[in-house]
Write an enzyme that holds these catalytic residues in place. Structure first.
Site, PDB file in Angstrom:
ATOM      1  N   CYS A 149      -1.464   0.757  15.198  1.00 38.17           N
ATOM      2  CA  CYS A 149      -2.498   1.176  14.233  1.00 38.17           C
ATOM      3  C   CYS A 149      -3.653   0.175  14.190  1.00 38.17           C
ATOM      4  O   CYS A 149      -3.437  -1.031  14.119  1.00 38.17           O
ATOM      5  CB  CYS A 149      -1.889   1.300  12.838  1.00 38.17           C
ATOM      6  SG  CYS A 149      -3.103   1.817  11.590  1.00 38.17           S
ATOM      7  N   CYS A 189      -3.549   6.060  11.774  1.00 36.55           N
ATOM      8  CA  CYS A 189      -2.824   6.094  13.059  1.00 36.55           C
ATOM      9  C   CYS A 189      -1.903   7.303  13.154  1.00 36.55           C
ATOM     10  O   CYS A 189      -1.330   7.565  14.195  1.00 36.55           O
ATOM     11  CB  CYS A 189      -2.033   4.804  13.255  1.00 36.55           C
ATOM     12  SG  CYS A 189      -0.722   4.576  12.037  1.00 36.55           S
ATOM     13  N   CYS A 197       0.432   6.846   7.469  1.00 32.81           N
ATOM     14  CA  CYS A 197      -0.961   6.369   7.484  1.00 32.81           C
ATOM     15  C   CYS A 197      -1.873   7.476   8.010  1.00 32.81           C
ATOM     16  O   CYS A 197      -1.541   8.160   8.972  1.00 32.81           O
ATOM     17  CB  CYS A 197      -1.022   5.143   8.393  1.00 32.81           C
ATOM     18  SG  CYS A 197      -2.675   4.612   8.806  1.00 32.81           S
ATOM     19  N   ARG A 237       4.402   6.571   2.698  1.00 37.57           N
ATOM     20  CA  ARG A 237       3.707   7.744   3.223  1.00 37.57           C
ATOM     21  C   ARG A 237       3.077   7.411   4.575  1.00 37.57           C
ATOM     22  O   ARG A 237       2.702   6.275   4.814  1.00 37.57           O
ATOM     23  CB  ARG A 237       2.602   8.181   2.259  1.00 37.57           C
ATOM     24  CG  ARG A 237       3.088   8.618   0.897  1.00 37.57           C
ATOM     25  CD  ARG A 237       1.909   9.031   0.002  1.00 37.57           C
ATOM     26  NE  ARG A 237       0.783   8.121   0.074  1.00 37.57           N
ATOM     27  CZ  ARG A 237       0.684   6.982  -0.592  1.00 37.57           C
ATOM     28  NH1 ARG A 237       1.656   6.591  -1.367  1.00 37.57           N
ATOM     29  NH2 ARG A 237      -0.388   6.224  -0.489  1.00 37.57           N
ATOM     30  N   THR A 266       0.815  -1.206   0.000  1.00 42.11           N
ATOM     31  CA  THR A 266       0.000   0.000   0.000  1.00 42.11           C
ATOM     32  C   THR A 266       0.854   1.265   0.000  1.00 42.11           C
ATOM     33  O   THR A 266       0.335   2.354  -0.217  1.00 42.11           O
ATOM     34  CB  THR A 266      -0.906   0.043   1.256  1.00 42.11           C
ATOM     35  OG1 THR A 266      -0.072  -0.061   2.415  1.00 42.11           O
ATOM     36  CG2 THR A 266      -1.901  -1.100   1.245  1.00 42.11           C
ATOM     37  N   CYS A 286       2.945   2.800   9.386  1.00 40.67           N
ATOM     38  CA  CYS A 286       2.053   2.889  10.545  1.00 40.67           C
ATOM     39  C   CYS A 286       2.818   2.753  11.843  1.00 40.67           C
ATOM     40  O   CYS A 286       3.924   2.242  11.885  1.00 40.67           O
ATOM     41  CB  CYS A 286       1.044   1.734  10.525  1.00 40.67           C
ATOM     42  SG  CYS A 286      -0.223   1.897   9.272  1.00 40.67           S
ATOM     43  N   ARG A 306      -6.320  -3.083   9.481  1.00 39.22           N
ATOM     44  CA  ARG A 306      -6.106  -4.509   9.293  1.00 39.22           C
ATOM     45  C   ARG A 306      -4.654  -4.777   8.929  1.00 39.22           C
ATOM     46  O   ARG A 306      -4.030  -3.994   8.216  1.00 39.22           O
ATOM     47  CB  ARG A 306      -7.014  -5.009   8.155  1.00 39.22           C
ATOM     48  CG  ARG A 306      -7.369  -6.471   8.211  1.00 39.22           C
ATOM     49  CD  ARG A 306      -8.563  -6.717   7.293  1.00 39.22           C
ATOM     50  NE  ARG A 306      -8.227  -6.430   5.882  1.00 39.22           N
ATOM     51  CZ  ARG A 306      -7.648  -7.312   5.069  1.00 39.22           C
ATOM     52  NH1 ARG A 306      -7.359  -8.509   5.497  1.00 39.22           N
ATOM     53  NH2 ARG A 306      -7.382  -6.991   3.816  1.00 39.22           N
TER      54      ARG A 306
END
Ligand SMILES: [Zn+2]
Length: 351
Positions: free
Chosen positions: A37, A67, A64, A62, A29, A33, A40
């Site tokens: 966080c 969180c 999240c 990048r 993705t 995080c 999932r």
């Protein structure tokens, strides 16, 4: 390895007490995080661990939105991260330590120390690494290393080989002195291709070799870097080291094709050029010794190419197993022909 499992467990249990200890990056993705966080969890194989947000950003991830890993970021950590971003967007400028320290509002000495503690390298080394990173994609595309060097904005190829000492750390004279003044930490791992020993300085891997036993590998490491101070990897190992082990494991299992690990090996001249070139041979492909020589502009230097392969101290990360004879025969391999054959077969099967 044990500590690495612990980080993954902390992510699965969303253990907030780990929030200031590491960052969880998700390759698929492109997000990073906090361990706590609520989102999932991805598959383990898509996760990388970083010790700081700045490192995750350096890897192109990048923060999240859920969180918000930067919200409780300490002031110093933010300044370091901002300094990294600043260096990245001003790569054509000459950025001194003073400029960076002034921007962060702290003394150059303090900035240097804080930066190194967070990033593992000095600001200057970081700048060089950025430049080399820019160079590498070109190296992959261009057959002609020299041309790639010029396209990447280096005035001369000797400059780049000096700078690629970047990841590399040792100056040529230090290298000749067998690692004098260097501290090398090592650890072993059991791989599908046999026992593997990893040795690393504070700048990257300097030793990745197969061998029959722990003791034999340690002897090999001591011979290679006879003047370095050599010690077992501390426990827990630093997150970077765990990431490298993880990357090597995934690579050997066929689930990660591209190994882009920071290396701390260097050599002057042709041997270094061969090693850099080997890193551009795609996974699953092979080149002949004379093809490599020709690509480096020295069509008669096939034997020297074979010599450089034989002196490679970091198996896999510098994939000398992808160089074979023009006849299709395997040629030699520092860690045994059977292993070379098996590595190439694994690569072919995974492509
Ligand atoms: Zn998150």
């Amino acid at each position: 390895m044990k500590e690495y499992v612990k980080l993954w467990e902390a992510s699965l249990t969303r253990d907030g007490s780990y929030d200031d200890r590491f960052i969880l990056g998700v390759r698929t993705t492109g997000i990073y995080c906090k361990p706590s966080c609520p989102a999932r969890r991805p598959l383990r194989k898509n996760v990388e661990f970083y010790s700081t947000a700045a490192q995750a950003e350096r890897a192109g991830l990048r923060p999240c939105l859920r969180c918000k890993p930067l919200d409780n970021e300490g002031l110093l950590a933010r300044r370091i991260r901002e300094a990294c971003a600043y260096m990245q967007s001003n790569m054509d400028e000459k950025i001194t330590l003073k400029i960076l320290a002034d921007r962060a509002g702290i003394s150059p000495h303090h900035f240097q120390r804080t930066f190194k503690a967070a990033m593992g390298v000095s600001p200057k080394q970081y700048g060089r690494a950025l430049r080399l990173q820019q160079l590498r994609p070109n190296l992959k595309a261009a057959k002609d290393v020299t041309r790639a060097v010029f396209e990447s904005g280096y005035g001369s190829s000797s400059q780049v080989y000096q700078d690629s000492g970047l990841s590399l750390g040792m100056t040529p004279s230090e290298y000749r002195a067998h690692g004098r003044g260097k501290t090398i930490s090592y650890a072993c791992l059991q791989s599908p291709f046999g026992l593997l020993m990893l040795g690393a300085t504070d700048r990257g891997l300097c030793f990745v070799q197969f061998g029959p036993s722990h003791a034999g590998l340690l002897t090999q490491l001591r011979e290679e870097y006879s003047d370095a101070s050599i010690q077992p990897m501390r426990d827990p190992a630093p997150p970077e080291f765990r990431c490298w082990i993880d990357a090597l494991n995934a690579h050997l299992a066929g689930s990660r094709r591209h190994l882009d690990l920071p290396l701390d090996v260097r050599h002057t001249g042709f041997r270094m050029q061969v090693w850099l070139y080997l890193q551009t041979i795609p996974y699953g492909e092979v080149r002949s010794y004379s093809e490599v020589a020709a690509a480096l502009g020295k069509p008669k230097a096939a034997r020297a190419v074979a010599g450089a392969c034989a002196r490679n101290a970091v198996a896999l990360a510098i994939p000398c197993h992808r160089v074979i004879r023009g006849s299709g025969q395997l040629g030699g391999y520092r860690w045994g022909l059977e292993r070379k054959r098996a590595l190439l077969e694994r690569e072919r099967a995974s492509t």
